[in-house]
Structure formats: C-alpha cells, structure tokens
Motif scaffolding. Structure first.
Motif, short mmCIF file in Angstrom:
data_model
loop_
_atom_site.label_atom_id
_atom_site.label_comp_id
_atom_site.label_asym_id
_atom_site.label_seq_id
_atom_site.Cartn_x
_atom_site.Cartn_y
_atom_site.Cartn_z
N GLY A 145 0.81 -1.22 0.00
CA GLY A 145 0.00 0.00 0.00
C GLY A 145 0.83 1.25 0.00
N GLY A 146 0.15 2.39 0.17
CA GLY A 146 0.83 3.68 0.13
C GLY A 146 -0.09 4.77 0.61
N GLY A 147 0.07 5.98 0.05
CA GLY A 147 -0.78 7.10 0.43
C GLY A 147 -0.57 7.57 1.85
N GLY A 148 0.59 7.23 2.44
CA GLY A 148 0.87 7.69 3.80
C GLY A 148 0.29 6.80 4.88
N ARG A 149 -0.48 5.77 4.51
CA ARG A 149 -1.08 4.89 5.50
C ARG A 149 -0.01 3.97 6.09
N GLY A 150 -0.02 3.79 7.41
CA GLY A 150 0.95 2.93 8.07
C GLY A 150 2.35 3.50 8.05
N MET A 151 2.47 4.83 8.04
CA MET A 151 3.77 5.48 7.96
C MET A 151 3.99 6.34 9.20
N ARG A 152 5.15 6.22 9.83
CA ARG A 152 5.47 6.96 11.05
C ARG A 152 6.94 7.38 11.03
N VAL A 153 7.23 8.62 11.41
CA VAL A 153 8.60 9.07 11.64
C VAL A 153 8.92 8.86 13.11
N VAL A 154 10.03 8.19 13.40
CA VAL A 154 10.43 7.89 14.78
C VAL A 154 11.76 8.58 15.06
N ARG A 155 11.77 9.42 16.10
CA ARG A 155 12.97 10.17 16.46
C ARG A 155 13.59 9.71 17.78
N GLU A 156 12.84 8.91 18.54
CA GLU A 156 13.34 8.40 19.82
C GLU A 156 13.22 6.88 19.82
N LEU A 157 14.31 6.21 20.22
CA LEU A 157 14.35 4.76 20.17
C LEU A 157 13.25 4.14 21.03
N GLY A 158 12.92 4.77 22.16
CA GLY A 158 11.91 4.24 23.05
C GLY A 158 10.52 4.23 22.44
N ALA A 159 10.30 5.07 21.41
CA ALA A 159 8.98 5.15 20.79
C ALA A 159 8.82 4.15 19.64
N LEU A 160 9.90 3.47 19.26
CA LEU A 160 9.86 2.63 18.06
C LEU A 160 8.86 1.48 18.19
N LYS A 161 8.86 0.77 19.31
CA LYS A 161 7.99 -0.39 19.47
C LYS A 161 6.52 0.01 19.32
N GLY A 162 6.11 1.08 19.99
CA GLY A 162 4.73 1.52 19.90
C GLY A 162 4.35 1.97 18.50
N GLU A 163 5.26 2.65 17.81
CA GLU A 163 4.95 3.11 16.46
C GLU A 163 4.90 1.95 15.47
N LEU A 164 5.73 0.92 15.69
CA LEU A 164 5.65 -0.28 14.84
C LEU A 164 4.29 -0.94 14.98
N GLU A 165 3.81 -1.04 16.22
CA GLU A 165 2.51 -1.66 16.46
C GLU A 165 1.38 -0.82 15.85
N ALA A 166 1.44 0.50 16.04
CA ALA A 166 0.40 1.37 15.50
C ALA A 166 0.40 1.35 13.98
N ALA A 167 1.59 1.38 13.37
CA ALA A 167 1.68 1.35 11.91
C ALA A 167 1.17 0.03 11.36
N GLY A 168 1.49 -1.07 12.07
CA GLY A 168 1.01 -2.37 11.62
C GLY A 168 -0.50 -2.47 11.68
N ALA A 169 -1.09 -1.93 12.74
CA ALA A 169 -2.55 -1.97 12.87
C ALA A 169 -3.21 -1.14 11.77
N GLU A 170 -2.65 0.02 11.49
CA GLU A 170 -3.22 0.87 10.44
C GLU A 170 -3.07 0.22 9.07
N ALA A 171 -1.90 -0.39 8.82
CA ALA A 171 -1.68 -1.05 7.53
C ALA A 171 -2.63 -2.23 7.35
N LEU A 172 -2.87 -2.99 8.42
CA LEU A 172 -3.78 -4.12 8.34
C LEU A 172 -5.19 -3.65 8.01
N SER A 173 -5.61 -2.54 8.63
CA SER A 173 -6.94 -1.99 8.38
C SER A 173 -7.06 -1.47 6.96
N ALA A 174 -6.00 -0.83 6.45
CA ALA A 174 -6.08 -0.18 5.14
C ALA A 174 -5.85 -1.15 3.99
#
Length: 626
Positions: A145-174
């Motif tokens: 897919g594309g169009g910005g869905r499931g896309m996240r900019v991560v600037r802090e290592l501690g936020a990576l796990k949560g953003e991976l999960e959120a991006a995966g959930a959005e990608a699955l939905s889209a």
C-alpha cells in the motif's frame, strides 16, 4: 483491438480515462457503489453497472464483482485507474483469466513491487535491521500500500515499538496486510519521482522527473514537472535507476519510480508504483503525451518509438481537497454547491486544466478520498506556470464544505516554493502562516446588504428614520464571529464609512477610501460565499449553547472508530495528549487525544462504530490539583 473499456475505479480518474476513450472512439463502462449512483463518472460513461453497497470493501475492492460487470456490459478491457485494485496482482490475473485485456503491467511485475522491502532487494537495497540510536530518525512504513497509511517518523528509540505496532494496525486496516519495515528517514529531503512507460517489445521510456515534496500526512498536495534545480547528473541517475527497476520486473505500461533526494544530491530509492499516478498530467503537459492513450496502445501490443519526445516548458499541479488544513487536515463532507476553477487553453504552450469527478450539487461523502479536483497549469517557464495556477485557484468558486484552496494559493506563492527551495518538511514549518485567517473584512457587510436587498423587494424602506439593522456571521473555518450594521434610507441601503455603489442579491459593489470593490455573493441557506470568504449566518437570538461535560471528546468528522488505546476502559487514568481513539474517515486516520490529565469517566467509542460529526466519544474528568 480494444473496443470497450471498463474502468475499475471512480471519480476523476474514471472521468479522465473516459475522456481519452471517447477521443479514441472506444466505448466506456463505469462501475459504481450505491453512494456513487449519480456520480459524474457514471454520467459520463456509455454504460454503468451497480456494485451493491457503499463501503469500498463491498464495492470497488470486489474484483470478482468488477470482472462480472465487465463481462455483463460487453467490455473487452479493464483499466484499473489508481488506488483500490490498481496494484492488486490477483485482480490483474482474474481479468486476464476472464479473457479480458488488462491495461496495466503483468501480474508478476505488480507482485514483485507490491512489497516495498522486496522491491528494495530487487534494486540491490535492503531495509534496516536492528535499529540503534545512530540510525535515528527512521521511517516506519507499510510493506503493502501507500498514500501515507501505516507510515510513522520515529525520532526516539523508546517510541519505536509503539509506532511499529500502531503502523502495523493501520496497515492491516487499510491494506489487509500488517507487515511493516523500517528505513532511514531523509531529513529535509525532496520527494522526486520518474514516470516510466514500457511496451511489450523491450522499449522503456523514462519521462523526466516530477517534484512532489509538498505533502501532508505523507500524501502529495502540489507536484510539478520537471523537478527544478536537480542538475543533469542527478536527473540522469534517477532516470537510469527507474529504467533498471522496470527492466528488473519485465515491466509493461505506465509506472512511477519514487525517490528521496538528500541535500547532497544522493538519491534514496523509495518504491515503484505499478500504476498511473494522480500527478501524471504534469508529465503529459511537458512531453505533449496522453499517457492513458499510450497505456491502451501498449496493452494492444503497439510498439513505442525507440526514444520518447523531448520535454518542453513547465507544469504545476495542485490537489484541491475537501479538508481543513488548520484542523489537522480534517476531511469535510456535505454538498458541493459549485465548483468553478478557471481552466482554458490559451495556446499550445499555455493552458490550465481541471480534472475532477465532481460537479455542482454533488454530495461529498465519508467513504472515499476527499480530493475534489486537481488543477494543472502549463507554460514555457516555471514562474509563469506557478503564477497562472495560483491565479486560477484564487479566482475559483468552490462553494460548499471547507477546502484547502487558500492553502494552495499561499503555498504556490511562498518564497520557498517559488525559489525551488522546498522539501518534505514544508508544511511542518509553515502550516500556521499558510492557514492564518484571511477573510475579507468587508465580506460580512456585502453578505448582509445582498440579503437585505432581496428582502427589501417585499418592503423594507420606512418613511421614518430607521434604526441600524444588525446581522451576525461566523467566518469559516476559523470560527470568528462578525457583527455588521446597515440602514434602509430614502437613498437605499447605507453603511457607515462605506459608500454602497450597487446592490443585488448576487453582487455588491462598495467604495472604501475611494476604491471600488466588487463582491460576488452566493447563498445556500445559512451558508454564504462572498468571493473567497465563507460565512455562516447566525440567528438573531442565539439559542443557549449545547453544554457538554468538561473534557468531552467529540468526533471532529463523520467516520469509523478503527481502534482504541490498548486495554482502554472506563476508570483508567490518562495523560493530557495521550492518544485514546483512532477514527478513520475518507482514507485518513485521525488520533483523538486526551484533552487533560485525569480519569476516563465515560467511553462510548468502540471499534467498528460509525459516528457522526460531534458525536460524544469519551469524557475525561480533569484531576483535582488543589
């Protein structure tokens, strides 16, 4: 030879393909959901087939129903447009299995480029493995897919796990595929792409570059061709990489290879889109081609010339969206009362073009992308093309829901853009200034006088001196309220400090400080458009406000609740700014955050629930800090 084409899509791309088919003498078939029963693309086609339902999953994403519709309507070819099933290899196979001509690349090529990590491997690249501090910032992306869905900019290592999960959930939905990957994020880079066209005889054209750096939510807003200021070496490298991608997949038809170009000129391969792109008209303009006609000819087996034509001039495209950029780009719905963007051909090397799937009176619903139209200007130079497009949009009449028209005009005239110094962070830096209120201070008076003129035909003047008449308006989308005063006199309608030159129900002329100003007034119930200013008439005696509990979270637009924060239940303590609810509307996902720190005392949202604008989703009771 193709005699009738079904377009497995809707909106402006369907209208675009139908226009080319008419020029080629080819019959056309539209498919439509129940929500699109009276849409422009249905009216423009020779034949139309209903796909029962409204949601994309029940209609435009049902490849089996679309193939059945093509056979029933007597089509012998299918054009996928863009979005929906345009990059679905299984759909392409189903079309071919039904002995229909597929106007697109081979299913194997679609499949090879469908997964972005595997596409990178084909290009000799690879996504990041284990991410370290040294790799930051990084970009999390959906593999499909594309169009910005499931896309996240991560600037802090501690936020990576949560953003991976959120991006995966959005990608699955889209996209029905939750796979995500991580790649380096090019800070301050430019988004540049190359249009390719390949035939079935081994010829591959690289049709120049396009700059698509002005983006919101990783989705393009303004595009142009050629990409300015790249230099011959970088341009040649991008063309060679694009041709390599096409040859690596035995590609046929139209496609786009996308890159991020860093400040130092290094090109980073992003992906290959195995379809036509929304921004293809700018390439058509500078090369003098009809890419849809060429897609059809390639599908018929026609050989391309050994070399493409030479580019000439410059073209710029702006996407007109029903959205409020100042409210986190929230999509808007409602009736599009009028859509009139000046578009005309002045000469072979100077013209404006408008591609749209809407016409006056159409409803803008919640099921599809909020793009209303795309306006394109072409001229011998970049400066002239930009000026022409900005002027056309400034004079446009777009009456109905809030749009990004003002943002587009300001973006096109911003010194970073006119000076070709833009990058993908343009709106992050400049959104506040580009969305600052700019309503005309005399627009409310013009609206009041036009309304009073209509009423005065039924008796408005009195022989005795009259008191000031008072009207109140709210400007949209900033919500600022205005109070205006005027009087009925023997000489007609008057207002202090302003000479009323002429008044009609749809036109008012005022003289301010010796300068005459004309206002076109269009009224649709309480909503009034005065030039480029949108107003809502307020009642003379406002009713008591609807008092909601403090901390109420209301739906900012109609949509569907797609998920809640993990284990969220009533009684939980939440922090101000904490994401609680994710709402999807018009192909965009919006996070609803806690307005204050406190306790979640009510939770009405649930995954899958459809909500209207203003619906109460939850209540957070602020903690007592006394």
């Amino acid at each position: 030879m193709i005699s009738k084409v079904l377009v497995a899509n809707r909106g402006e791309i369907a209208c675009r393909v139908f226009r080319t088919c008419r020029d080629l003498g080819i019959g056309t078939v539209a498919v439509h959901s129940d929500a699109d029963a009276d849409a422009l693309h249905v009216r423009e086609a020779d034949t139309a087939v209903r796909l029962p339902g409204a949601a994309p999953a029940d209609t435009y994403l049902r490849g089996d129903l679309i193939v059945k519709a093509a056979l029933a309507a007597g089509a012998d070819a299918v054009h996928p447009g863009y979005g929906f099933l345009s990059e679905n290899a299984d759909f392409a196979r189903a079309v071919r299995a039904a002995r229909l001509t597929w106007i697109g690349p081979p299913p194997e090529a679609i499949e090879a480029m469908a997964s972005k990590p595997r596409a990178k491997e084909l290009m000799g690249l690879a996504p990041l493995g284990e991410v370290t501090e040294a790799d930051l910032p990084v970009l999390v992306k959906a593999a499909a897919g594309g169009g910005g869905r499931g896309m996240r900019v991560v600037r802090e290592l501690g936020a990576l796990k949560g953003e991976l999960e959120a991006a995966g959930a959005e990608a699955l939905s889209a996209f029905g595929d939750g796979e995500v990957f991580v790649e380096p994020y090019v800070e301050g880079g430019r988004h540049v792409e190359v249009q390719i066209l390949a035939d079935t005889h081994g010829t591959v054209w690289a049709l120049g570059t396009r700059d698509c750096s002005l983006q919101r939510r990783h989705q393009k807003v303004i595009e142009e061709a050629p990409a300015p200021g790249l230099g011959k070496e970088v341009t040649a490298e991008l063309g060679e990489l694009a041709v390599r991608a096409a040859r690596a997949t035995a590609y046929e038809g139209a496609g786009t290879v996308e890159f991020l170009v860093a400040d130092d000129g290094r090109a980073h391969f992003l992906e290959m889109n195995t379809r036509l792109q929304v921004e293809h008209p700018v390439t058509e303009a500078v090369f003098g081609l009809d890419l849809v006609a060429l897609q059809i000819q390639v599908a018929e087996g026609v050989a391309l010339d050994p070399e493409p034509p030479s580019p000439r001039g410059h073209a710029v495209e702006a996407r007109l969206y029903a959205e409020d950029p100042a409210a986190d780009w929230a999509p808007q719905t409602g009736t599009l009362y009028r859509l009139d963007v000046p578009a005309r051909r002045e000469a072979a090397d100077r013209y404006c073009r408008l591609d749209t799937g809407y016409t006056d009176g159409d409803a803008i619903g919640v099921h599809y992308d909020p793009m209303l139209a795309k306006a394109v200007a072409y001229a011998p130079t970049r400066a002239e093309a930009i000026r022409k497009l900005a002027g056309a949009l400034e004079r446009a009449a777009v009456h109905g829901p809030v749009t990004n028209r003002q943002l587009l005009v300001r973006s096109l005239r911003h010194p970073e853009f006119t000076g070709a110094r833009m990058d993908t962070g343009f709106y992050t830096r400049h959104l506040a200034e580009l969305t600052a209120p700019a309503g005309d201070p005399y627009a409310p008076l013009a609206a009041a006088l036009a309304d009073a003129h209509g009423r005065s035909r039924f008796g408005g003047y009195r022989n005795l001196p009259s008191q000031d008449q008072v009207k109140r308006y709210r400007s949209e989308p900033d919500g600022v309220e205005h109070e205006v005063r005027y009087r009925h006199t023997r000489a007609g309608l008057t207002a202090d400090g302003v000479r009323v030159v002429a008044v009609a129900r749809d036109r008012v002329v005022l003289e301010v400080d010796g300068v005459q100003r004309q206002f076109e007034v269009s009224t649709y119930g309480p909503r009034i458009h005065v030039g480029g200013t949108t107003l809502t008439a307020l009642p003379r005696f406002p009713e008591a406000a609807d008092h909601r509990a403090p901390g109420s979270l209301l739906a900012p637009m109609p949509g569907t609740v797609v998920r809640l924060a993990a284990s969220l239940t009533e009684g939980d303590r939440v922090e101000a700014g904490q994401p609680l609810i994710w709402l999807e509307a018009m192909k965009m996902e919006h996070r609803i955050t806690a307005p204050v720190s406190g306790t979640l005392t009510a939770l009405h949202a649930a995954p899958g629930r459809q909500v209207e604008v203003g619906a109460l989703l939850a209540v957070v009771q602020e903690e007592d800090i006394a």
